[in-house]
Structures are given as C-alpha cells and as structure tokens.
Scaffold this motif. Structure first.
Motif, PDB file in Angstrom:
ATOM      1  N   GLY A   1       0.788  -1.226   0.000  1.00 38.66           N
ATOM      2  CA  GLY A   1       0.000   0.000   0.000  1.00 38.66           C
ATOM      3  C   GLY A   1       0.822   1.279   0.000  1.00 38.66           C
ATOM      4  N   GLU A   2       2.124   1.192   0.178  1.00 36.06           N
ATOM      5  CA  GLU A   2       2.969   2.392   0.197  1.00 36.06           C
ATOM      6  C   GLU A   2       3.367   2.792  -1.218  1.00 36.06           C
ATOM      7  OE1 GLU A   2       5.278   2.419   4.433  1.00 36.06           O
ATOM      8  OE2 GLU A   2       6.291   1.480   2.754  1.00 36.06           O
ATOM      9  N   MET A   3       3.634   4.096  -1.391  1.00 33.61           N
ATOM     10  CA  MET A   3       4.066   4.633  -2.676  1.00 33.61           C
ATOM     11  C   MET A   3       5.228   5.583  -2.441  1.00 33.61           C
ATOM     12  SD  MET A   3       1.979   6.928  -5.471  1.00 33.61           S
ATOM     13  CE  MET A   3       2.012   8.473  -4.592  1.00 33.61           C
ATOM     14  N   ASP A   4       6.184   5.571  -3.340  1.00 34.06           N
ATOM     15  CA  ASP A   4       7.293   6.516  -3.334  1.00 34.06           C
ATOM     16  C   ASP A   4       7.391   7.079  -4.744  1.00 34.06           C
ATOM     17  OD1 ASP A   4       9.413   7.984  -2.396  1.00 34.06           O
ATOM     18  OD2 ASP A   4      10.872   6.356  -2.550  1.00 34.06           O
ATOM     19  N   PHE A   5       7.839   8.308  -4.876  1.00 35.71           N
ATOM     20  CA  PHE A   5       7.939   8.900  -6.205  1.00 35.71           C
ATOM     21  C   PHE A   5       9.083   9.894  -6.262  1.00 35.71           C
ATOM     22  CE2 PHE A   5       5.244  11.728  -3.812  1.00 35.71           C
ATOM     23  CZ  PHE A   5       5.655  12.990  -4.201  1.00 35.71           C
ATOM     24  N   ARG A   6       9.533  10.165  -7.474  1.00 36.47           N
ATOM     25  CA  ARG A   6      10.530  11.189  -7.769  1.00 36.47           C
ATOM     26  C   ARG A   6      10.061  11.917  -9.025  1.00 36.47           C
ATOM     27  NH1 ARG A   6      11.541   9.312  -3.610  1.00 36.47           N
ATOM     28  NH2 ARG A   6      13.524   8.714  -2.723  1.00 36.47           N
ATOM     29  N   HIS A   7      10.352  13.199  -9.081  1.00 35.43           N
ATOM     30  CA  HIS A   7       9.942  14.037 -10.200  1.00 35.43           C
ATOM     31  C   HIS A   7      11.197  14.607 -10.844  1.00 35.43           C
ATOM     32  CE1 HIS A   7       7.020  16.457 -12.312  1.00 35.43           C
ATOM     33  NE2 HIS A   7       6.062  15.971 -11.547  1.00 35.43           N
ATOM     34  N   HIS A   8      11.301  14.535 -12.168  1.00 31.59           N
ATOM     35  CA  HIS A   8      12.411  15.156 -12.898  1.00 31.59           C
ATOM     36  C   HIS A   8      11.838  15.771 -14.169  1.00 31.59           C
ATOM     37  CE1 HIS A   8      16.465  15.961 -14.185  1.00 31.59           C
ATOM     38  NE2 HIS A   8      16.203  15.369 -15.345  1.00 31.59           N
ATOM     39  N   ASN A   9      11.934  17.103 -14.281  1.00 30.32           N
ATOM     40  CA  ASN A   9      11.299  17.846 -15.367  1.00 30.32           C
ATOM     41  C   ASN A   9       9.812  17.502 -15.391  1.00 30.32           C
ATOM     42  OD1 ASN A   9      13.741  19.084 -16.007  1.00 30.32           O
ATOM     43  ND2 ASN A   9      14.289  17.458 -17.424  1.00 30.32           N
ATOM     44  N   GLN A  10       9.293  16.969 -16.489  1.00 27.94           N
ATOM     45  CA  GLN A  10       7.875  16.606 -16.533  1.00 27.94           C
ATOM     46  C   GLN A  10       7.643  15.113 -16.352  1.00 27.94           C
ATOM     47  OE1 GLN A  10       8.568  18.650 -19.663  1.00 27.94           O
ATOM     48  NE2 GLN A  10       8.053  20.531 -18.613  1.00 27.94           N
ATOM     49  N   VAL A  11       8.678  14.361 -16.015  1.00 25.33           N
ATOM     50  CA  VAL A  11       8.548  12.911 -15.860  1.00 25.33           C
ATOM     51  C   VAL A  11       8.433  12.566 -14.375  1.00 25.33           C
ATOM     52  CG1 VAL A  11       9.638  10.681 -16.282  1.00 25.33           C
ATOM     53  CG2 VAL A  11       9.864  12.505 -17.955  1.00 25.33           C
ATOM     54  N   LEU A  12       7.430  11.769 -14.059  1.00 32.69           N
ATOM     55  CA  LEU A  12       7.196  11.312 -12.691  1.00 32.69           C
ATOM     56  C   LEU A  12       7.507   9.827 -12.633  1.00 32.69           C
ATOM     57  CD1 LEU A  12       5.976  11.860  -9.833  1.00 32.69           C
ATOM     58  CD2 LEU A  12       3.788  11.163 -10.806  1.00 32.69           C
ATOM     59  N   ALA A  13       8.406   9.433 -11.738  1.00 29.72           N
ATOM     60  CA  ALA A  13       8.721   8.022 -11.503  1.00 29.72           C
ATOM     61  C   ALA A  13       8.014   7.608 -10.220  1.00 29.72           C
ATOM     62  CB  ALA A  13      10.219   7.823 -11.375  1.00 29.72           C
ATOM     63  N   ILE A  14       7.207   6.555 -10.300  1.00 29.90           N
ATOM     64  CA  ILE A  14       6.425   6.082  -9.162  1.00 29.90           C
ATOM     65  C   ILE A  14       6.794   4.637  -8.863  1.00 29.90           C
ATOM     66  CG2 ILE A  14       4.102   5.532  -8.323  1.00 29.90           C
ATOM     67  CD1 ILE A  14       3.045   7.697 -10.182  1.00 29.90           C
ATOM     68  N   LYS A  15       6.930   4.334  -7.579  1.00 27.39           N
ATOM     69  CA  LYS A  15       7.080   2.955  -7.143  1.00 27.39           C
ATOM     70  C   LYS A  15       5.973   2.704  -6.125  1.00 27.39           C
ATOM     71  CE  LYS A  15      10.453  -0.379  -5.558  1.00 27.39           C
ATOM     72  NZ  LYS A  15      11.856  -0.553  -5.155  1.00 27.39           N
ATOM     73  N   TRP A  16       5.175   1.656  -6.337  1.00 28.34           N
ATOM     74  CA  TRP A  16       4.025   1.359  -5.493  1.00 28.34           C
ATOM     75  C   TRP A  16       3.975  -0.141  -5.255  1.00 28.34           C
ATOM     76  CZ3 TRP A  16      -0.706  -1.002  -7.414  1.00 28.34           C
ATOM     77  CH2 TRP A  16      -1.726  -1.046  -6.480  1.00 28.34           C
ATOM     78  N   LYS A  17       3.570  -0.548  -4.081  1.00 24.64           N
ATOM     79  CA  LYS A  17       3.504  -1.973  -3.783  1.00 24.64           C
ATOM     80  C   LYS A  17       2.094  -2.375  -3.401  1.00 24.64           C
ATOM     81  CE  LYS A  17       5.645  -5.729  -1.311  1.00 24.64           C
ATOM     82  NZ  LYS A  17       6.731  -6.122  -0.429  1.00 24.64           N
ATOM     83  N   ASP A  18       1.564  -3.380  -4.107  1.00 24.71           N
ATOM     84  CA  ASP A  18       0.306  -4.018  -3.751  1.00 24.71           C
ATOM     85  C   ASP A  18       0.666  -5.463  -3.439  1.00 24.71           C
ATOM     86  OD1 ASP A  18      -2.418  -4.357  -3.313  1.00 24.71           O
ATOM     87  OD2 ASP A  18      -2.847  -4.782  -5.408  1.00 24.71           O
ATOM     88  N   LYS A  19       0.489  -6.372  -4.378  1.00 23.24           N
ATOM     89  CA  LYS A  19       0.966  -7.743  -4.183  1.00 23.24           C
ATOM     90  C   LYS A  19       2.455  -7.826  -4.495  1.00 23.24           C
ATOM     91  CE  LYS A  19      -3.420  -9.901  -5.231  1.00 23.24           C
ATOM     92  NZ  LYS A  19      -4.163 -10.749  -6.167  1.00 23.24           N
ATOM     93  N   TRP A  20       2.909  -7.017  -5.431  1.00 21.82           N
ATOM     94  CA  TRP A  20       4.322  -6.923  -5.785  1.00 21.82           C
ATOM     95  C   TRP A  20       4.619  -5.459  -6.079  1.00 21.82           C
ATOM     96  CZ3 TRP A  20       0.815  -9.940  -8.499  1.00 21.82           C
ATOM     97  CH2 TRP A  20       0.305  -9.356  -9.654  1.00 21.82           C
TER      98      TRP A  20
END
Length: 96
Positions: free
Chosen positions: A25-44
C-alpha cells in the motif's frame, strides 16, 4: 503523454527509488522535469513512468478490503486492455 511500467532493473531509473523497500500500500515517487517516476507496492512492487499523472492516490474497494492506488496505475490499467488482447491474438499465429 506517456504512461508505462518500468522493469525493476532499469539502469537509468533513480537509484534511491529503485532500492527503496516498500510495505503493501505504500508509494514513493521522484519528479524530474515533466517525468514522474512512481514505485508502489500491492501484491508486488510496480515501477512506472508517467508524464500525464500527479503523485496522487485514490481509494478503491475490492470484495474484501479497501485499498489506496496511484492515479497512474488506474490510467495504465484502463488503456492496456487493447494491447493485452492484441498480444494474445498475435501469440496464436506467430510469424516466422
């Protein structure tokens, strides 16, 4: 506008994001220019890159529980149905 998943071993993804361990259920993200990188965990763990979404979450309900999911995951899932069907049909008639 781009929305897509990224493999866990993708070299150019921010290293602090790819090594971050998440609980369900946790999410982490990073922003660079207009690109958003997201890491999220549900089952994997799921890593995504998007130029369309913000790092916001929405509550959704399964048959047994209520969970939070990033908007980017909803957008990706909504538009991938046609590609999955196309891949399935192509696999029945491989061209060599």
């Amino acid at each position: 506008m781009v929305v897509g998943t990224v493999g866990q071993n993708w070299r150019d993804l921010l290293k602090d994001l790819s090594f971050q361990s998440l609980q369900v259920g946790e999410m982490d993200f990073r922003h660079h220019n207009q690109v958003l990188a997201i890491k999220w965990k549900d089952k994997w763990e799921v890593q995504m890159l998007t130029t369309k979404h913000l790092p916001t979450v929405t509550q959704y309900t399964t048959r047994t529980e209520s969970k939070m999911k990033p908007h980017a995951v909803f957008g990706y899932t909504a538009n991938m149905g046609g590609v999955d069907i196309s891949d399935q049909l192509i696999s029945y008639n491989p061209m060599h």
